[in-house]
Design an enzyme around this catalytic site. Structure first.
Site, mmCIF file in Angstrom:
data_model
loop_
_atom_site.group_PDB
_atom_site.id
_atom_site.type_symbol
_atom_site.label_atom_id
_atom_site.label_comp_id
_atom_site.label_asym_id
_atom_site.label_seq_id
_atom_site.Cartn_x
_atom_site.Cartn_y
_atom_site.Cartn_z
ATOM 1 N N ASP A 262 -34.939 15.501 22.834
ATOM 2 C CA ASP A 262 -33.815 15.776 23.718
ATOM 3 C C ASP A 262 -32.514 15.462 22.974
ATOM 4 O OD1 ASP A 262 -32.105 15.639 26.294
ATOM 5 O OD2 ASP A 262 -34.084 16.182 27.033
ATOM 6 N N HIS B 230 -28.198 13.151 28.966
ATOM 7 C CA HIS B 230 -29.427 13.877 29.324
ATOM 8 C C HIS B 230 -30.664 13.235 28.698
ATOM 9 C CE1 HIS B 230 -32.198 17.449 29.321
ATOM 10 N NE2 HIS B 230 -31.600 17.712 30.467
ATOM 11 N N SER C 48 -35.698 19.535 34.039
ATOM 12 C CA SER C 48 -35.551 18.509 32.990
ATOM 13 C C SER C 48 -35.983 17.142 33.479
ATOM 14 C CB SER C 48 -34.082 18.351 32.586
ATOM 15 O OG SER C 48 -33.716 19.276 31.628
#
Ligand SMILES: *[C@@H]1O[C@H](CO)[C@@H](O)[C@H](O)[C@H]1NC(C)=O
Ligand SMILES: *[C@@H]1O[C@H](CO)[C@@H](O)[C@H](O)[C@H]1NC(C)=O
Ligand SMILES: *[C@@H]1O[C@H](CO)[C@@H](O)[C@H](O)[C@H]1NC(C)=O
Ligand SMILES: *[C@@H]1O[C@H](CO)[C@@H](O)[C@H](O)[C@H]1NC(C)=O
Ligand SMILES: *[C@@H]1O[C@H](CO)[C@@H](O)[C@H](O)[C@H]1NC(C)=O
Ligand SMILES: *[C@@H]1O[C@H](CO)[C@@H](O)[C@H](O)[C@H]1NC(C)=O
Ligand SMILES: *[C@@H]1O[C@H](CO)[C@@H](O)[C@H](O)[C@H]1NC(C)=O
Ligand SMILES: *[C@@H]1O[C@H](CO)[C@@H](O)[C@H](O)[C@H]1NC(C)=O
Length: 760
Positions: A140, A210, A537
């Site tokens: 990620d 994220h 996600s």
């Protein structure tokens, strides 16, 4: 032995020379798949071999070709910046299989609105002693290592099988890893090759939150007393709080396949057990998608890979990846509601939706309903709203209504807003920039009646309410934006596989991130160590965490067994015992094309009774059945290529029977063969229970499976005959093996549908 490559070099030089007139071709990054077994013995390493090939392939008047990455674990080959002529020359090299231009990838959280998320509670959090020593690799945007979620309090010594490192870099001291965050690396060469003029940091530091969010969702440590500005208060923890984390930074804002590939390849070499990838990529057939190829290699190495299904819903055929050898995860809600209580001057109160990130004092203010004003669609109009009032706005069809509304309100003299809307996408958005609450059209009737009929109507709003349970909505419900099957890349295996919490998930954040930060007014960005985000996600790392727990509890299970256990025990009902609903279609019933087998149920997955296992050779046999060329097949399967028994009938825990929309009126007939393994202790007898899809005849043989002992296998066949027409498509059912004692239920969804081509 050495002669062969030299002759090839001579031929390549001739061909390059002939092409030398039009050397203008621009260079770009290519990912090159190689047959590793073709390496001449003269070369000491693959890197050496690849370099030698490239040296031969480069255009005469160009600078040399530099390898960006050599890949040797999850797949074989390298990435390199070159032009089309050089590519043509390279194609003639021995061992060349295929090459594809590097593609852009993005994080799988929806971009258009910022989203907030809930943490997941109750049944999803299994006992904390599971997950120990299982290593989850997160591909990620890197990691914020200082987050308390990555503290190693309570963690034991790092398992000896770990071969990775903590790669230091800009703003990232290699001493920041610990017994929780055991490894960190970054892969930025592909991004750099794509944007040579833009500085790309040499660091695994997460600057947008994220990656940190995803990692802490899978395996964050316990952190007491966290909340998102008063919402969702409690103890944060990952699904597998004692599992280890290794962070591979492959996103730098956006990202490139060559970097993602390098990350997967390294993760496999480092010794991770599970890989979690919340990244979406361009549409491509499986052999053209290097990430699908790498996922195949990882699976072959015994590593379970999960992918976010994508946020392209609710249209059909929006799952991009659709890899038969990975778990594709859909996103659903949890049983938590962020409330704002609107109390009218007459004492009536209504629970609306709000995530306004502060405790604003909205007490007994004038409540204004005026049909003209309620359009709330310009600064000028809202300037006419009374000073210090609560205004009622009626959301129009046009989007992005809220994007502008917040700005108009910030410019007005209004104190708070009540918005009438049934747009369910708001229920996963973190973007509540002005004090207020959202109510449904049904709730609005009473509020508007009071505001219109009373002489001096007033109202108060209380914020930061967190409501858990079945009201006002049952949970889980499928998120409208979650991508739907059939899968674009390969539609003969049902995708997505399973659903997990992905709406309003509370997890760790990088505190300096502006990207997903909550905002008040126009530009007051709030910093938070924990943030609420939504998207597939957020769903994918939940499955990675559950898989880690299962791996810890059953170290002998293959990735296929783990996947099967999660899928056959998943729940297709919500917390009111009704079929799971789909937020996209006014809360009608969701289908397996949206939720796969259903919502993951970790505690049941620990003891599934039977599993559908599959070996690496079964996946090779599947690829062999895809009618690909030898090079395309070998691009995916590499040296293990052996197509002596092609079969599309993979031993998979779900069923999709495809039918062409044009073949209306025809009877179609499809037979599946499956083998189940008894993973419970001792003897067991199972009887089949069928929920028949409409307009079908279904035959199962045999209808009873008898097992004498643990690990015994039994086979059965499922024959589906469909006679209907296009109007009754697709149709859904299920097949469940029920143990006589009632202890185990092994459920598989059945879909009868048109292929991906028939959608959209
Ligand atoms: C990294 O951390 C170590 C130990 O805390 C410290 O001695 C060293 O100076 C740090 N290096 C940098 C570049 O900050
Ligand atoms: C509603 O608002 C409009 C625009 O400000 C105004 O012209 C009108 O008089 C208002 N109507 C009532 C009933 O207050
Ligand atoms: C605001 O909405 C009203 C009613 O729908 C419409 O007549 C008006 O044109 C809109 N104004 C703007 C600036 O869009
Ligand atoms: C809101 O707008 C819809 C049309 O978009 C209309 O049918 C409804 O009556 C309005 N509600 C109120 C309270 O103004
Ligand atoms: C959505 O469903 C509700 C309850 O079933 C119903 O009252 C409403 O009319 C439906 N709305 C639309 C737009 O179909
Ligand atoms: C492969 O080709 C055969 C024969 O042409 C056909 O029957 C089969 O459906 C094809 N399979 C796929 C996956 O396209
Ligand atoms: C391919 O696999 C079959 C059995 O699945 C085996 O009999 C055969 O020897 C294998 N061929 C090669 C070249 O390994
Ligand atoms: C359906 O296919 C099976 C085997 O593929 C065959 O035995 C059966 O007769 C077929 N049934 C019909 C109605 O065509």
């Amino acid at each position: 032995m050495e002669l062969l490559p030299l002759m090839a070099v001579a031929l390549i030089l001739v061909s390059i020379f002939l092409l030398a007139d039009d050397v203008s071709a621009e260079r770009s990054t290519y990912i090159v798949h190689m047959d590793k077994s073709s390496m001449p013995k003269a070369f000491s390493s693959h890197h050496h071999w690849y370099s030698s090939m490239l040296n031969s392939a480069k255009s005469l008047d160009e600078r040399g070709l530099k390898i960006i990455y050599t890949y040797d674990n999850a797949f074989h080959g390298f990435s390199v910046v070159m032009n089309k002529h050089e590519l043509e020359a390279l194609k003639k090299s021995p061992g060349f299989l295929s090459a594809f231009e590097d593609g852009a990838v993005t994080a799988a959280t929806t971009h258009s609105y910022k989203f907030l998320s809930l943490n997941t509670a109750s049944g999803l959090w299994p006992a904390s002693n599971y997950g120990k020593d299982v290593i989850i690799g997160i591909l990620d945007g890197g990691i914020w290592p200082e987050s308390p979620s990555f503290s190693d309090e309570g963690m034991t010594a790092i398992p000896a099988k770990w071969k990775g490192t903590c790669q230091g870099g800009q703003d990232f001291n290699s001493s920041l890893c610990n017994k929780k965050l055991i490894g960190v690396r970054y892969f930025n060469q592909g991004t750099r090759a794509a944007f040579p003029e833009t500085p790309v940091p040499d660091s695994a530091r997460d600057d947008d939150g994220h990656g940190t969010h995803v990692a802490s969702t899978a395996a964050g440590n316990y952190v007491e007393g966290v909340s998102f500005f008063g919402y969702a208060p409690g103890t944060a923890r990952g699904v597998a709080p004692r599992a280890r984390l290794a962070a591979y930074k492959v996103l730098f804002g956006g990202g490139y396949e060559s970097d993602v590939l390098a990350g997967i390849d390294q993760a496999v070499a480092d010794g991770v057990d599970i890989v979690s990838i919340s990244i979406t990529f361009r549409r491509a057939s499986l052999y053209e998608n290097p990430i699908a190829v790498a996922a195949f290699g990882a699976r072959e190495h015994g590593v379970l890979v999960c992918f976010a299904a994508g946020n392209g819903g609710p249209s059909g055929a929006t799952v991009r990846g659709g890899m038969p050898w990975a778990v594709e995860v859909a996103s659903g809600t949890v049983d938590r509601w962020f409330g704002g209580t609107v109390t009218l001057g007459n004492g009536k109160s209504i629970t609306g939706w709000t995530t306004f990130p502060a405790r604003a004092a909205i007490r007994n203010l004038p409540l204004v309903y005026n049909e003209t004003l309620s359009a709330c669609n310009s600064t000028e109009l809202l300037a006419e709203a009374p000073f210090n009032s609560i205004i009622i706005c009626n959301k129009t069809e046009e989007d992005p209504f809220f994007f502008f509304l917040w700005n108009y309100l910030a410019d007005s003299n209004v104190q708070a807003v009540i918005v009438i809307s049934d747009d369910t996408s708001l229920l996963r958005s973190n973007n509540f920039q002005f004090p207020g609450a959202i109510i449904t059209p049904a709730q609005s009737v009473e509020v508007v009646r009071y505001a219109s009929s009373s002489t001096s109507p007033t109202a108060s709003i209380d914020f930061q309410q967190t409501i858990i349970g079945t009201e006002p909505r049952a949970a889980p419900a499928l998120s409208g934006s979650s991508s739907r099957g059939p899968a674009l890349s390969y539609d003969r295996i049902l995708k997505p596989d399973i659903m997990a919490p992905g709406v309003l998930i509370l997890a760790a954040n990088s505190p300096y991130s502006i990207n997903s930060a909550p905002v008040i007014g126009k530009n007051v960005f709030l910093s938070s160590d924990y943030n609420l985000l939504s998207g597939t996600s957020m769903a994918c790392p939940h499955i990675a965490g559950v898989a880690a727990l299962l791996k810890a509890a059953h170290p002998d299970w293959s990735p296929s067994a783990i996947q099967s256990a999660m899928m056959t025990t998943a729940n297709h009902l919500d917390n009111t015992n009704q079929p799971i609903k789909d937020m996209a279609f006014n809360y009608s019933n969701a289908t397996p094309l949206g939720i796969g087998s259903g919502h993951v149920d970790p505690n049941r997955a620990l003891d599934p009774g039977l599993v559908y296992d599959a070996t690496p050779q079964d996946f090779v046999n599947l690829v062999c059945s895809m009618n690909l060329t030898r090079e395309q097949t070998q691009t995916i399967t590499r040296s293990t290529y052996n197509c002596s028994s092609p079969s599309s009938d993979l031993n998979y825990p779900s069923f999709i029977a495809l039918f062409n929309f044009d073949e209306r009126g025809m009877t179609f007939n499809r037979t599946f063969h499956r083998t189940v393994t008894n993973v419970a202790d001792g003897a067991a007898t199972y009887k089949v229970k069928l929920e028949k899809p409409a307009n079908t005849r279904v035959r199962i043989q045999p209808k009873t499976l008898v097992f004498q002992k643990k690990y015994e296998k039994q086979s059965y066949s499922l024959n589906i005959r469909y006679r209907g027409d296009i109007d009754s498509f697709p149709t859904f059912g299920s097949l469940t093996w029920v143990e006589e004692t009632g202890k185990h239920k092994v459920r598989s969804p059945i879909v009868v549908s048109g292929g991906a081509d028939n959608f959209g």
